[in-house]
Design an enzyme around this catalytic site. Structure first.
Site, PDB file in Angstrom:
ATOM      1  N   ASP A 227      14.718  -0.918  42.075  1.00  0.00           N
ATOM      2  CA  ASP A 227      15.315   0.280  42.675  1.00  0.00           C
ATOM      3  C   ASP A 227      14.735   1.513  41.981  1.00  0.00           C
ATOM      4  OD1 ASP A 227      18.058   1.017  44.390  1.00  0.00           O
ATOM      5  OD2 ASP A 227      17.471   2.515  42.883  1.00  0.00           O
ATOM      6  N   ASN A 235      13.324  14.079  46.283  1.00  0.00           N
ATOM      7  CA  ASN A 235      13.471  14.555  47.668  1.00  0.00           C
ATOM      8  C   ASN A 235      14.042  15.974  47.693  1.00  0.00           C
ATOM      9  OD1 ASN A 235      12.551  12.434  49.225  1.00  0.00           O
ATOM     10  ND2 ASN A 235      14.505  11.366  49.233  1.00  0.00           N
ATOM     11  N   ASP A 244       8.381  10.256  49.807  1.00  0.00           N
ATOM     12  CA  ASP A 244       7.583   9.202  50.466  1.00  0.00           C
ATOM     13  C   ASP A 244       6.413   8.767  49.576  1.00  0.00           C
ATOM     14  OD1 ASP A 244       9.218   9.238  52.630  1.00  0.00           O
ATOM     15  OD2 ASP A 244       7.814  10.239  53.998  1.00  0.00           O
ATOM     16  N   ASP A 270      15.281   3.036  48.969  1.00  0.00           N
ATOM     17  CA  ASP A 270      14.450   3.139  47.752  1.00  0.00           C
ATOM     18  C   ASP A 270      14.520   1.844  46.961  1.00  0.00           C
ATOM     19  OD1 ASP A 270      17.036   3.364  46.833  1.00  0.00           O
ATOM     20  OD2 ASP A 270      16.612   4.938  45.377  1.00  0.00           O
TER      21      ASP A 270
END
Ligand code: GTP
Length: 357
Positions: A227, A235, A244, A270
């Site tokens: 993770d 972000n 991304d 994620d």
């Protein structure tokens, strides 16, 4: 060049119209031969020969020209197929129901209607054929001459052999391309678009298969759940594209750190996973550490700025793991222990911890 949805639709319609044109051109020429043999035998008048020449050789070109000019080529092509049926009905009457050529013409005309639109389309075109046949026969005074001469039969043979073979070839080609597209779709359904890794759906199947293999052979396997830490901060601060890029860099690291026989996947937003086949606990810990440090070494600058790292949980396959969900739950629990322990670390699940001691 990228085509719009409308562009794709039009291209598909034009391909259909093209196929209809080729089949009609072939059918026109072959049926012209059998009709000519009957017309010649019956001493047909000049007007019949003019119509014969038009229908056999000019009509396919005219129909194609009209189809290509139409805003909806596919519908236009179907409309002109109805005209073809009417023409066949007319020729059957003009041939005075000469048995062999009429029967073959009727069979071929029906066959290509079914090939285009099934029995429904055949049912849609048949009234035109019957109406043209009855009308023409009435105009001519209902002449009937069923006998077929040897030259009638010979003139029918090319139509009888070549036309079905051509139609079957086209139908087979279409069937193959549909099967190919289905296989491509099936593959795409299992791939994550952003990273090119397997998605959750494909991976779950892989896990199930590996568990079954483990139950059979007792060969070891470890599930690694990865993770991303603090992706939300990347972000929020640097934009979704930066997020991304982080996800893509995780997938590159996974690919670089594992062997051919291991299966990486993007499990969720994620979250990533790797099925480490033929790996024991010590191997898996080593791989996970390599993944964790390689990501830090190569992560994008925005990820470094937001302290973006990887938390990794490991769960080994054993006989108490009954299905893929159970296996994932164990790896997930371990991964959350890594999060709770301060992130940027590797944690094995509880059973592995006991084995390690
Ligand atoms: N850029 C991008 N972000 C994604 C994608 N999928 C999920 N995310 C983001 O990933 C973030 C996950 O947030 P959280 O679960 O809070 O995780 P985190 O910020 O990494 O924090 P921790 O996991 O607690 O360390 C959310 O901001 C999602 O919008 C994606 O395809 N692209």
């Amino acid at each position: 060049m990228q085509l719009t949805e409308d562009g794709h639709l039009r291209q598909r319609e034009l391909r259909f119209a093209g196929r209809v044109h080729h089949v009609r051109t072939l059918g026109g020429a072959l049926s012209a031969l059998l009709v000519a043999s009957v017309l010649a035998g019956n001493g047909a008048p000049a007007w019949a020969w003019v119509m014969w020449a038009f229908n056999g050789f000019a009509w396919p070109l005219l129909a194609n020209w009209l189809t290509l000019r139409s805003p909806e080529p596919s519908q236009a092509a179907r409309r002109y197929l109805v005209v073809d049926s009417a023409a066949a009905g007319m020729w059957i009457a003009v041939m005075q129901f000469n048995l062999v050529p009429s029967a073959v013409l009727l069979a071929m005309v029906s066959m290509d209607k079914i090939a285009v639109g099934g029995w429904r389309f055949l049912a849609r075109t048949t009234p035109a054929l019957l109406a043209a046949c009855v009308l023409t026969s009435a105009v001519l005074g209902f002449p009937v001459r069923l006998d077929s001469s040897m030259s009638n039969v010979l003139a029918t043979l090319p139509f009888l052999f070549i036309y079905p073979v051509a139609l079957a070839t086209i139908t087979y080609g279409l069937g193959r391309s549909v099967a190919l597209k289905n296989r491509q779709l099936e593959r795409l359904n299992r791939i994550d678009v952003l990273t090119g890794l397997q998605n959750r759906r494909g991976w779950n199947e892989t896990l199930g298969a590996e568990l079954a293999r483990h139950a059979r052979t007792r060969r070891p396997a470890v599930l690694m759940l990865v993770d991303v830490d603090n992706l939300k901060a990347v972000n929020d601060t640097h934009g979704h594209a930066a997020g991304d890029a982080v996800l893509r860099s995780v997938s590159s690291v996974l690919r670089a750190c594992i062997r051919e026989i291991d299966t990486p996947a993007r499990y969720g937003g994620d979250e990533f996973g790797v099925l480490l086949a033929e790996a024991n606990l010590v191997d898996a810990m080593r791989v996970a550490e390599r993944v964790r440090t390689a990501f830090i070494a190569g992560r994008p600058a925005q990820a470094a700025a937001e302290d973006c790292t990887l938390s990794i949980g490991l769960a080994q396959a054993d006989l108490s793991v009954v299905n893929a969900d159970e296996w994932l739950k164990r790896a997930d629990t371990a991964m959350y222990r890594a999060k709770a322990g301060g992130r940027n670390r590797v944690e094995p699940d509880a059973t592995l911890v006991r084995q390690l001691r």
